[in-house]
Design an enzyme around this catalytic site. Structure first.
Site, PDB file in Angstrom:
ATOM      1  N   ASP A  98      54.195  33.722  25.382  1.00  0.00           N
ATOM      2  CA  ASP A  98      53.018  33.679  24.651  1.00  0.00           C
ATOM      3  C   ASP A  98      52.808  34.359  23.367  1.00  0.00           C
ATOM      4  OD1 ASP A  98      50.185  32.690  24.206  1.00  0.00           O
ATOM      5  OD2 ASP A  98      49.682  34.968  25.224  1.00  0.00           O
ATOM      6  N   ASP A 124      47.053  32.016  30.366  1.00  0.00           N
ATOM      7  CA  ASP A 124      48.527  31.971  30.678  1.00  0.00           C
ATOM      8  C   ASP A 124      48.652  31.863  32.219  1.00  0.00           C
ATOM      9  OD1 ASP A 124      49.553  32.254  28.093  1.00  0.00           O
ATOM     10  OD2 ASP A 124      49.327  34.358  28.162  1.00  0.00           O
ATOM     11  N   ASP A 154      49.939  37.257  29.014  1.00  0.00           N
ATOM     12  CA  ASP A 154      49.069  38.229  29.210  1.00  0.00           C
ATOM     13  C   ASP A 154      47.643  37.912  29.683  1.00  0.00           C
ATOM     14  OD1 ASP A 154      48.499  37.380  26.629  1.00  0.00           O
ATOM     15  OD2 ASP A 154      47.272  39.465  26.568  1.00  0.00           O
TER      16      ASP A 154
END
Length: 827
Positions: free
Chosen positions: A519, A716, A712
């Site tokens: 990410d 996600d 995080d």
């Protein structure tokens, strides 16, 4: 009747107490030191007193006569001591509430001697209604039980363990350390008795072997028997106790053949002494016992060393805390035990003191050393509303904190539970090894019986001792230790490097990873705006510029304001915020001077007629703000989400290891492509929803790739759950951490490189250990059955096999951090 102090009886349960135990476990009740027989009774007694129920001891009318291990079912059900573990005060220490009605307890089990013991306890507890999972770590004898709290009280779990003949007590770092010390002292005493007995008996045996003292043969045999008695009755006692316990529950462990070998050889030698038989084997009994104890002692030392890293976390907590009555300068201070700290308490933390619980800063500013948890040696600045973690150390100035979590709910306890879970979840190869070991003892007894009958039929006078050698030499201990020792050493080494593995399959799966997916915001970047650049256009210096900006943003809740939180603000009054434009107020450089200041968009900061010059600004990604004083532009400030310093080395290291990388981000702007170009990531997808991220990962998996996801945020969570391995960074949301298989606690992403290398080394070590254990047994069995290995040499071989496995696993705890350019270390 009234219960009075008795130095020969446990104050709580009435069991006999030795002088050493009384000195070790005694506790103060009503100002008097009362003896306790074990840490369990001590913990229960202290809980009763702390709960204001000390009159229990004055008014109870009877005492239990037996320890839990000796009670029959009826007596055990009548025993009320174990129900005290169901009290909320006691459970705060070792029971964590997981939500959805599930609870998790960590217990330390005493009396375990081999993998079969662990299997028996796990099998019995997992059969209980309401128990979701019970896993015992053979490396540190720690049991983690997860169950439905409403269906089963904690006391019932502990009762089942007592019925099997083992002792269970709530896990405490202090108690665990004391138990390790006591176990070490007992082992040394037994080892010393066996060693001294072996030397003395050998001095008497050698002359008989060479025919130098035939006229004194009866005397020397009797003397050898007397010298062997302490070895059998004291040094070898743990083998006999464990064997009796195993036979009671109809479950074979390696202590059964070991005990048979010792007692049969000793009794046969006594018979030969009084009936003038050809040979006695008192020297073999002593040597056999000594080498077995030596092997177990060295194995115990290695096990203690591997279990120490997790325990050392909890020992970071101080014994006392300083509680404040309120958050005022005149608040009264009270010194209390750390166990008395409750959520909501206000605590004063002085410089150099350890923080006793999790909480937030409510007053003051200081630096905190978090190296023990994150691996980063630099201290972290803490201000109002910043989070504090129990066990970290305040360095510079006094601070006042408000407690938010203690005991099993605190972050330290959570980390230890995650480490335990990682070490206890067994790879597929470990399950195969455990199945082999669980049936091995019965096979050993059958093979030894067959060897005895064969040599007896052949008329060999040494048939009995050949069978004893077979019993001893084919011990499956090395096979059982092959995997848990390697996993414990590897997870401990990675925790110290800043990567906390929470699920056991990670070390098994990491070497097979084909692609690492990142990410962007909060993972490869810091996830928060920071001041990247200041361009001066007026007479003010950089420090003054930032102080004025911080004064304007001091009371703002806008995300931009967080970039100025750590700057000492200037005096600014009448602050007003205009949505979507900026913020303004009056700056007071002196007591009598007041200047209008503005920070925000250029058209907000200065009049439209005075358009500021932007030609000298670079084109780097970020958000530019203009600061004006008295309607004159004085500085441009660029804010940006800076890239983590370790991201570049991580991506470079992954490419050198032939692992593909990809970036999946929900940001539709150009920042994702720019970041990927900067780091060298080729595959980039921008503007993706959580569902689209998951679909892309599924597509790679359908193409045969194994995917590791690093994220995080809450967005996600779906893709973290769908990846083969999920890793969350230290600032991740709680939901992301829960969904992850590992957590980067240090903030350094390149710790993943060490995880990849250590995982490869761990797999090699496990295969080496299992291969050696199987090869040793395949080679040793026919040699022993042929009569070429005496019993004492068989004991040496068995011990050496286990020690080799443990020593090989300990190498993982010394794997150094690899440089990205160097590739994995060699094992």
């Amino acid at each position: 009747m009234t219960r009075h102090s008795d130095t020969s009886q446990c104050f709580h349960c009435g069991e006999h107490v030795s002088q050493s135990a009384a000195e070790r476990w005694s506790t103060l009740i009503d100002g008097q030191s009362q003896p306790m027989c074990c840490p369990g009774c001590k913990a229960i007694a202290e809980t009763i007193v702390a709960s204001g129920l000390k009159d229990y001891y004055k008014h109870r009318t009877a005492l239990p006569e037996l320890s839990p291990a000796e009670l029959d079912d009826d007596a055990l059900q009548a025993r009320d001591s174990l129900t005290l573990y169901d009290s909320e005060a006691m459970q705060r220490r070792f029971v964590a509430q997981l939500g959805n009605g599930m609870a998790e307890a960590t217990l330390v089990i005493d009396g375990i001697s081999c993998a079969a013991c662990a299997w028996l306890i796990e099998h019995r507890l997992n059969a209980l209604p309401g128990v979701d999972q019970a896993v015992l770590n053979l490396s540190n004898h720690r049991l983690v039980v997860r169950w439905i709290a409403e269906q089963l009280p904690v006391s019932s779990l502990i009762e089942q363990i007592y019925r099997l003949g083992y002792r269970a007590s709530p896990f405490s770092a202090t108690v665990a350390e004391q138990q390790r010390t006591d176990e070490g002292k007992r082992s040394i005493r037994r080892l010393a008795v066996a060693g001294i007995g072996m030397m003395q008996v050998m001095m008497l045996a050698v002359p008989l072997y060479v025919g130098m003292a035939q006229q004194y043969e009866i005397f020397m045999r009797l003397a050898s028997m007397v010298l062997t008695l302490p070895v059998v009755l004291y040094a070898a006692l743990p083998f006999f106790e464990a064997a009796i316990r195993d036979l009671k529950v109809r479950h074979l462990t390696m202590d059964v053949p070991v005990s048979l070998a010792i007692i049969l050889a000793f009794c046969a030698s006594i018979w030969s002494t009084f009936n003038q038989g050809k040979e006695v084997y008192f020297d073999s009994v002593c040597m056999f016992t000594f080498f077995l104890l030596l092997g177990r002692y060295l194995e115990m030392r290695a096990r203690h060393r591997m279990g120490k890293s997790g325990n050392n976390l909890l020992t970071l907590l101080p014994n006392v805390a300083l509680r404040l009555s309120d958050d005022t300068p005149t608040a009264t201070e009270t010194v209390i035990a750390s166990e008395e700290v409750k959520p909501g308490d206000l605590l004063l933390i002085k410089p150099g003191q350890a923080i006793p619980a999790d909480g937030i800063v409510v007053n003051g500013q200081s630096s905190v050393d978090e190296a023990a948890l994150t691996g980063e040696y630099l201290p972290v600045t803490k201000r109002r509303q910043d989070h504090l973690i129990g066990g970290t150390i305040n360095i510079e100035s006094p601070i006042t904190m408000k407690v938010t979590a203690t005991g099993a709910e605190a972050q330290l306890s959570t980390i230890v539970r995650l480490m335990d879970r990682a070490q206890q979840e067994k790879p597929k190869i470990a399950l195969i090894a455990d199945r082999i070991a669980s049936h091995f003892v019965a096979a050993v007894l059958l093979i030894a019986s067959g060897v005895l009958l064969f040599w007896w039929w052949q008329g060999n006078d040494h048939a009995f001792f050949i069978a004893l050698s077979v019993l001893v030499v084919t011990c499956p201990c090395a096979l059982s230790l092959a995997t848990p020792t390697a996993l414990t050493a590897a997870t401990g080494a990675l925790r110290e490097a800043g990567l906390l593995i929470s699920k056991g399959h990670v070390l098994e799966s990491l070497p097979t990873i084909d692609r690492v997916v990142f990410d962007k915001t909060g993972t490869l970047t810091q996830g928060k705006l920071t001041i990247e650049e200041v361009v001066l256009t007026g007479d003010l210096d950089r420090e003054s510029i930032l102080a004025v900006a911080a004064g304007l943003e001091k009371s703002s809740s806008h995300p931009i304001a967080r970039a100025f939180r750590r700057i000492r603000p200037a005096t600014v009054s009448d602050v007003q915020q205009q949505t979507g434009a900026g913020i303004c107020g009056f700056w007071h450089p002196t007591a009598k001077q007041s200047l209008p200041v503005r920070l925000g968009r250029p058209d907000f900061a200065v009049p439209a007629t005075a358009k500021p010059d932007t030609s000298h600004l670079n084109q780097q990604e970020g958000q530019w703000l203009l600061l004006s004083v008295n309607e004159q532009a004085v500085a441009w400030i660029r804010l940006g989400d800076s890239v983590r310093k370790s991201a570049t080395s991580l991506v470079r290291g992954l490419h050198q290891r032939q692992i593909k990388t990809a970036l999946l981000t929900g940001d539709p702007g150009t920042s994702g492509q720019l970041l990927a170009t900067q780091l060298g990531i080729n595959d980039v997808w921008i503007g993706l929803s959580p569902e689209q991220k998951l679909q892309q990962v599924r597509l790679w998996q359908q193409q045969g790739e194994r995917v590791l996801m690093v994220g995080d945020g809450i967005n996600d969570v779906p893709v973290l759950a769908g990846a083969d391995i999920a890793i969350a960074v230290s600032d991740a949301s709680d939901l992301a951490k829960t969904s992850a298989d590992a957590l980067v606690t240090s903030g350094r992403l390149d710790s993943l490189l060490q995880a990849l290398d250590t995982a490869s080394c761990t797999r090699k070590v496990i295969y080496q250990n299992i291969g050696w254990a199987l090869l040793y047994n395949l080679l040793a069995l026919p040699v022993a059955a042929a009569g070429y290995i005496p019993p004492w040499a068989a004991a040496i071989g068995m011990s050496f096999s286990s020690l080799l496995v443990v020593s090989n696993a300990l190498r993982l705890s010394r794997v150094s951090k690899p440089d990205a350019a160097d590739g994995p270390p060699q094992v």
